[in-house]
Write an enzyme that holds these catalytic residues in place. Sequence first.
Site, PDB file in Angstrom:
ATOM      1  N   GLY A  17      32.148  32.835  47.821  1.00 40.32           N
ATOM      2  CA  GLY A  17      33.182  32.265  46.964  1.00 40.32           C
ATOM      3  C   GLY A  17      34.081  31.232  47.630  1.00 40.32           C
ATOM      4  O   GLY A  17      33.612  30.345  48.343  1.00 40.32           O
ATOM      5  N   TYR A 157      46.367  44.173  39.519  1.00 40.06           N
ATOM      6  CA  TYR A 157      45.868  42.947  40.162  1.00 40.06           C
ATOM      7  C   TYR A 157      46.972  41.887  40.163  1.00 40.06           C
ATOM      8  O   TYR A 157      47.249  41.260  41.198  1.00 40.06           O
ATOM      9  CB  TYR A 157      44.616  42.413  39.457  1.00 40.06           C
ATOM     10  CG  TYR A 157      44.178  41.096  40.069  1.00 40.06           C
ATOM     11  CD1 TYR A 157      43.540  41.088  41.299  1.00 40.06           C
ATOM     12  CD2 TYR A 157      44.475  39.878  39.451  1.00 40.06           C
ATOM     13  CE1 TYR A 157      43.192  39.889  41.903  1.00 40.06           C
ATOM     14  CE2 TYR A 157      44.124  38.673  40.041  1.00 40.06           C
ATOM     15  CZ  TYR A 157      43.484  38.683  41.269  1.00 40.06           C
ATOM     16  OH  TYR A 157      43.151  37.497  41.878  1.00 40.06           O
ATOM     17  N   LYS A 161      49.113  39.911  43.330  1.00 41.39           N
ATOM     18  CA  LYS A 161      49.264  38.459  43.529  1.00 41.39           C
ATOM     19  C   LYS A 161      50.734  38.052  43.459  1.00 41.39           C
ATOM     20  O   LYS A 161      51.153  37.103  44.124  1.00 41.39           O
ATOM     21  CB  LYS A 161      48.403  37.692  42.526  1.00 41.39           C
ATOM     22  CG  LYS A 161      46.901  37.849  42.810  1.00 41.39           C
ATOM     23  CD  LYS A 161      46.539  37.342  44.214  1.00 41.39           C
ATOM     24  CE  LYS A 161      45.071  37.499  44.566  1.00 41.39           C
ATOM     25  NZ  LYS A 161      44.746  36.965  45.903  1.00 41.39           N
TER      26      LYS A 161
END
Length: 257
Positions: A17, A157, A161
């Site tokens: 990625g 999630y 962040k």
Amino acid sequence: MATFHGQNVFITGASSGIGRATAIAFAREGARLLLCARNLAPLEELRESLADAGSPAVHIFQLDVQKRSEVEAAIAGLPADWKDIDVLVNNAGLSRGLAKLYEDDPQNWEEMIDTNIKGLLYVTRYVVPGMVARGRGHVINLGSTAAYITYANGAVYCATKAAEKSISEGLKIDLMGTPVRVTSVDPGMVETNFSKVRFRGDEERAAKVYQNITPLQPEDVADAIVWVASRPAHVNIHNVVMTTIDQANSTVFNRRG
Ligand code: 8X3
């Protein structure tokens, strides 16, 4: 002369990625590459193409950033010519599950918190003192548009962040008076194995995430990372928030058809 000639660029989660694309992008700029990932095999496979792309030296090692003592030992035990890290790209990160918080498997939270927050902290803690001592360095953290607007079924999630955003801001404050720079690169949807990991290999569900949309590619993000790292030494780019043209924020998409 290439922009990063003679510089050591350390990328975590470099096996796929954004991490992989960033390694290739820095190789093209002549950087020496220090790469780690949980799986060594894809890094081994990548080694030759990095040399072909222009990297004069590549050092790879296996590391799970969730394991504090292993992170500390790995960084302390780097060979002498790899100890002076000029650019750290804290890329290792993942999402697990997309579910209502009150129904989700807590194991998903552990993995995301341990990798996206604690792993980033550990690597930073053991790399940045050397940057301060040498009077040079740049920490580039991988954030997300998820830090700015929480989306449905993604509370934890998004929280990881948001934590990354606070950590980047706090680290910058703590580094005042030193020349060490801090940047958070915050992409929206990027076509990687991110969704496959999130859905634990469910390819059909993962493919739907990118359906009828033109997502960012890992190379787009790598391009931004190299750009922030190649500004003059007195310029600190704090954030790069980037999405595909089909995304306005972490909840608004233009899906065609
Ligand atoms: C990745 C962005 O919106 O796909 O951090 O979760 S998103």
